[in-house]
Motif scaffolding. Structure first.
Motif, PDB file in Angstrom:
ATOM      1  N   LEU A  72     -20.141  -2.380   5.194  1.00 20.45           N
ATOM      2  CA  LEU A  72     -19.293  -1.570   4.333  1.00 20.45           C
ATOM      3  C   LEU A  72     -18.198  -2.468   3.786  1.00 20.45           C
ATOM      4  O   LEU A  72     -17.415  -3.033   4.554  1.00 20.45           O
ATOM      5  CB  LEU A  72     -18.677  -0.407   5.120  1.00 20.45           C
ATOM      6  N   LEU A  73     -18.168  -2.617   2.471  1.00 17.83           N
ATOM      7  CA  LEU A  73     -17.108  -3.360   1.806  1.00 17.83           C
ATOM      8  C   LEU A  73     -16.114  -2.337   1.271  1.00 17.83           C
ATOM      9  O   LEU A  73     -16.509  -1.391   0.573  1.00 17.83           O
ATOM     10  CB  LEU A  73     -17.657  -4.187   0.643  1.00 17.83           C
ATOM     11  N   LYS A  74     -14.868  -2.518   1.625  1.00 18.39           N
ATOM     12  CA  LYS A  74     -13.813  -1.579   1.227  1.00 18.39           C
ATOM     13  C   LYS A  74     -12.699  -2.382   0.572  1.00 18.39           C
ATOM     14  O   LYS A  74     -12.188  -3.331   1.167  1.00 18.39           O
ATOM     15  CB  LYS A  74     -13.294  -0.852   2.465  1.00 18.39           C
ATOM     16  N   THR A  75     -12.324  -2.019  -0.650  1.00 15.12           N
ATOM     17  CA  THR A  75     -11.284  -2.765  -1.357  1.00 15.12           C
ATOM     18  C   THR A  75     -10.193  -1.844  -1.860  1.00 15.12           C
ATOM     19  O   THR A  75     -10.424  -0.666  -2.135  1.00 15.12           O
ATOM     20  CB  THR A  75     -11.869  -3.596  -2.515  1.00 15.12           C
ATOM     21  N   TYR A  76      -9.007  -2.416  -1.962  1.00 13.47           N
ATOM     22  CA  TYR A  76      -7.844  -1.692  -2.478  1.00 13.47           C
ATOM     23  C   TYR A  76      -6.783  -2.702  -2.900  1.00 13.47           C
ATOM     24  O   TYR A  76      -6.788  -3.851  -2.466  1.00 13.47           O
ATOM     25  CB  TYR A  76      -7.293  -0.710  -1.444  1.00 13.47           C
ATOM     26  N   ILE A  77      -5.884  -2.245  -3.759  1.00 13.96           N
ATOM     27  CA  ILE A  77      -4.798  -3.077  -4.268  1.00 13.96           C
ATOM     28  C   ILE A  77      -3.551  -2.785  -3.443  1.00 13.96           C
ATOM     29  O   ILE A  77      -3.196  -1.620  -3.237  1.00 13.96           O
ATOM     30  CB  ILE A  77      -4.515  -2.755  -5.758  1.00 13.96           C
ATOM     31  N   ILE A  78      -2.888  -3.852  -2.972  1.00 14.05           N
ATOM     32  CA  ILE A  78      -1.661  -3.643  -2.196  1.00 14.05           C
ATOM     33  C   ILE A  78      -0.403  -3.950  -3.002  1.00 14.05           C
ATOM     34  O   ILE A  78       0.693  -3.565  -2.600  1.00 14.05           O
ATOM     35  CB  ILE A  78      -1.651  -4.447  -0.874  1.00 14.05           C
ATOM     36  N   ASN A  79      -0.579  -4.637  -4.141  1.00 19.94           N
ATOM     37  CA  ASN A  79       0.580  -4.995  -4.935  1.00 19.94           C
ATOM     38  C   ASN A  79       0.121  -5.321  -6.345  1.00 19.94           C
ATOM     39  O   ASN A  79      -0.857  -6.041  -6.519  1.00 19.94           O
ATOM     40  CB  ASN A  79       1.277  -6.209  -4.294  1.00 19.94           C
ATOM     41  N   ALA A  80       0.827  -4.790  -7.325  1.00 20.39           N
ATOM     42  CA  ALA A  80       0.557  -5.127  -8.723  1.00 20.39           C
ATOM     43  C   ALA A  80       1.883  -5.093  -9.472  1.00 20.39           C
ATOM     44  O   ALA A  80       2.465  -4.026  -9.653  1.00 20.39           O
ATOM     45  CB  ALA A  80      -0.433  -4.148  -9.341  1.00 20.39           C
ATOM     46  N   GLU A  81       2.352  -6.273  -9.827  1.00 19.32           N
ATOM     47  CA  GLU A  81       3.608  -6.333 -10.581  1.00 19.32           C
ATOM     48  C   GLU A  81       3.604  -7.562 -11.475  1.00 19.32           C
ATOM     49  O   GLU A  81       2.982  -8.579 -11.154  1.00 19.32           O
ATOM     50  CB  GLU A  81       4.812  -6.332  -9.646  1.00 19.32           C
ATOM     51  N   GLY A  82       4.267  -7.426 -12.599  1.00 18.71           N
ATOM     52  CA  GLY A  82       4.281  -8.528 -13.557  1.00 18.71           C
ATOM     53  C   GLY A  82       2.884  -8.803 -14.059  1.00 18.71           C
ATOM     54  O   GLY A  82       2.228  -7.915 -14.604  1.00 18.71           O
ATOM     55  N   VAL A  83       2.402 -10.017 -13.836  1.00 20.64           N
ATOM     56  CA  VAL A  83       1.070 -10.405 -14.311  1.00 20.64           C
ATOM     57  C   VAL A  83       0.073 -10.577 -13.176  1.00 20.64           C
ATOM     58  O   VAL A  83      -1.065 -10.974 -13.413  1.00 20.64           O
ATOM     59  CB  VAL A  83       1.129 -11.711 -15.154  1.00 20.64           C
ATOM     60  N   THR A  84       0.505 -10.280 -11.921  1.00 23.26           N
ATOM     61  CA  THR A  84      -0.394 -10.513 -10.790  1.00 23.26           C
ATOM     62  C   THR A  84      -0.643  -9.256  -9.971  1.00 23.26           C
ATOM     63  O   THR A  84       0.149  -8.307  -9.976  1.00 23.26           O
ATOM     64  CB  THR A  84       0.153 -11.608  -9.845  1.00 23.26           C
ATOM     65  N   SER A  85      -1.747  -9.306  -9.271  1.00 22.25           N
ATOM     66  CA  SER A  85      -2.167  -8.220  -8.397  1.00 22.25           C
ATOM     67  C   SER A  85      -2.760  -8.824  -7.132  1.00 22.25           C
ATOM     68  O   SER A  85      -3.434  -9.850  -7.190  1.00 22.25           O
ATOM     69  CB  SER A  85      -3.226  -7.371  -9.111  1.00 22.25           C
ATOM     70  N   THR A  86      -2.498  -8.156  -6.001  1.00 22.02           N
ATOM     71  CA  THR A  86      -3.068  -8.601  -4.731  1.00 22.02           C
ATOM     72  C   THR A  86      -4.053  -7.559  -4.239  1.00 22.02           C
ATOM     73  O   THR A  86      -3.718  -6.375  -4.125  1.00 22.02           O
ATOM     74  CB  THR A  86      -1.965  -8.839  -3.680  1.00 22.02           C
ATOM     75  N   ARG A  87      -5.257  -8.019  -3.965  1.00 17.61           N
ATOM     76  CA  ARG A  87      -6.359  -7.144  -3.559  1.00 17.61           C
ATOM     77  C   ARG A  87      -6.799  -7.503  -2.144  1.00 17.61           C
ATOM     78  O   ARG A  87      -6.919  -8.663  -1.789  1.00 17.61           O
ATOM     79  CB  ARG A  87      -7.529  -7.320  -4.530  1.00 17.61           C
ATOM     80  N   ILE A  88      -7.070  -6.464  -1.359  1.00 18.38           N
ATOM     81  CA  ILE A  88      -7.636  -6.627  -0.024  1.00 18.38           C
ATOM     82  C   ILE A  88      -9.091  -6.180  -0.067  1.00 18.38           C
ATOM     83  O   ILE A  88      -9.417  -5.179  -0.705  1.00 18.38           O
ATOM     84  CB  ILE A  88      -6.875  -5.774   1.018  1.00 18.38           C
TER      85      ILE A  88
END
Length: 129
Positions: A72-88
């Motif tokens: 099971l692959l599970k993804t979500y975004i923990i931070n998105a600001e300015g021009v960048t985003s962090t994905r888990i």
């Protein structure tokens, strides 16, 4: 936090010399679920106007996966600001629910016409938060 999931089954081509999933395959899965999530949540108009490039990528491996394991692959975004985003991306054995690996990736949002970084509009960040 909105999550997106995908199931994959480990096959022979995913294995390394030790008969468990090759580290490179985990990277492929991280990229494929990120792309699938983007396509699932956005319109073709948005997809035509923007794209993402990878800035940083880390994976923490917890336990191996083996042939015929259903993951099971599970993804979500923990931070998105300015021009960048962090994905888990969390990768679980779907039968045992054991966490096998976790990836943290930082992406830069890009304008398709200028090929330069672009601020993430709220209409897009709201789709993923």
């Amino acid at each position: 936090m909105k999550t997106f999931t995908k199931i994959v089954t480990v096959n022979k081509e995913d294995l390394d010399d030790l008969n468990h999933v090759n580290n490179v395959r985990y990277i492929d899965w991280v990229n494929s679920i990120a792309k699938a999530h983007w396509i699932h949540k956005t319109s073709t108009k948005i997809q035509d106007n923007y794209f993402w490039i990878l800035i940083a990528h880390t994976i923490t491996y917890k336990k191996p996966a083996f042939i015929n394991d259903e993951l099971l692959l599970k993804t979500y975004i923990i931070n998105a600001e300015g021009v960048t985003s962090t994905r888990i991306v969390d990768i679980y054995n779907n039968t045992t629910q054991t966490l096998l690996a976790q990836s943290k990736t930082k992406w830069c949002f890009m304008n398709s016409q200028t090929k330069k970084p672009a601020r993430i509009p709220s209409e897009i960040s709201n789709l993923f938060s």
